[in-house]
Design a protein around this motif. Structure first.
Motif, PDB file in Angstrom:
ATOM      1  N   ILE A   1     -17.776 -10.072 -36.250  1.00 40.25           N
ATOM      2  CA  ILE A   1     -17.293  -8.533 -36.093  1.00 40.25           C
ATOM      3  C   ILE A   1     -16.382  -8.764 -35.124  1.00 40.25           C
ATOM      4  O   ILE A   1     -15.373  -7.718 -35.380  1.00 40.25           O
ATOM      5  CB  ILE A   1     -18.301  -7.880 -35.870  1.00 40.25           C
ATOM      6  N   GLY A   2     -16.642  -9.221 -34.041  1.00 41.42           N
ATOM      7  CA  GLY A   2     -15.847  -9.178 -32.836  1.00 41.42           C
ATOM      8  C   GLY A   2     -14.491  -9.931 -33.119  1.00 41.42           C
ATOM      9  O   GLY A   2     -13.280  -9.243 -32.766  1.00 41.42           O
TER      10      GLY A   2
ATOM     11  N   LEU B   1     -13.034 -10.048 -35.938  1.00 39.60           N
ATOM     12  CA  LEU B   1     -12.308  -9.201 -36.963  1.00 39.60           C
ATOM     13  C   LEU B   1     -11.607  -8.064 -36.043  1.00 39.60           C
ATOM     14  O   LEU B   1     -10.559  -7.326 -36.534  1.00 39.60           O
ATOM     15  CB  LEU B   1     -13.022  -8.848 -37.887  1.00 39.60           C
ATOM     16  N   ALA B   2     -12.499  -7.317 -35.456  1.00 33.43           N
ATOM     17  CA  ALA B   2     -11.996  -6.165 -34.567  1.00 33.43           C
ATOM     18  C   ALA B   2     -10.920  -6.567 -33.812  1.00 33.43           C
ATOM     19  O   ALA B   2      -9.891  -5.854 -33.726  1.00 33.43           O
ATOM     20  CB  ALA B   2     -13.259  -5.628 -33.843  1.00 33.43           C
ATOM     21  N   TYR B   3     -10.778  -7.510 -33.239  1.00 34.02           N
ATOM     22  CA  TYR B   3      -9.604  -8.015 -32.488  1.00 34.02           C
ATOM     23  C   TYR B   3      -8.409  -8.292 -33.158  1.00 34.02           C
ATOM     24  O   TYR B   3      -7.469  -7.964 -32.663  1.00 34.02           O
ATOM     25  CB  TYR B   3      -9.969  -9.398 -31.473  1.00 34.02           C
TER      26      TYR B   3
ATOM     27  N   THR C   1      -7.754  -7.205 -35.861  1.00 35.81           N
ATOM     28  CA  THR C   1      -7.056  -5.738 -36.498  1.00 35.81           C
ATOM     29  C   THR C   1      -6.597  -4.878 -35.485  1.00 35.81           C
ATOM     30  O   THR C   1      -5.544  -4.407 -35.485  1.00 35.81           O
ATOM     31  CB  THR C   1      -8.317  -4.700 -37.164  1.00 35.81           C
ATOM     32  N   TRP C   2      -6.872  -5.091 -34.199  1.00 29.51           N
ATOM     33  CA  TRP C   2      -6.434  -4.445 -32.938  1.00 29.51           C
ATOM     34  C   TRP C   2      -5.120  -5.223 -32.716  1.00 29.51           C
ATOM     35  O   TRP C   2      -4.193  -4.339 -32.546  1.00 29.51           O
ATOM     36  CB  TRP C   2      -7.438  -4.504 -31.882  1.00 29.51           C
TER      37      TRP C   2
END
Length: 70
Positions: free
Chosen positions: A45-46, A48-50, A52-53
């Motif tokens: 999840i981390g 993927l979040a990075y 995307t960011w």
């Protein structure tokens, strides 16, 4: 002739719903086998979040390199 409903289920592996009597998806505090599953999930999840960011134009790595002069 045996049909799918009447033949023995020896060729189908059982679904492992528990690990030593404990649900493998349950959140249990401490060092245990479930911790590694949760660690992997949160890491995915981390990441993927990075990603995307970063694709949105907010690059932490680029900003850090800019601050140190590269």
């Amino acid at each position: 002739m045996e049909t799918r409903e009447t033949r023995p289920a020896t060729d189908v592996p059982p679904v492992a719903k528990a690990y030593n009597g404990v649900d493998r998806n349950a959140f249990i505090f401490g060092l245990n086998p479930q911790a590694e599953l949760w660690n992997g999930r949160l890491a995915m999840i981390g990441f993927l979040a990075y990603l995307t960011w970063d694709l949105a134009g907010f690059s932490v790595l680029r900003d850090v390199l800019h601050l140190i002069g590269y």
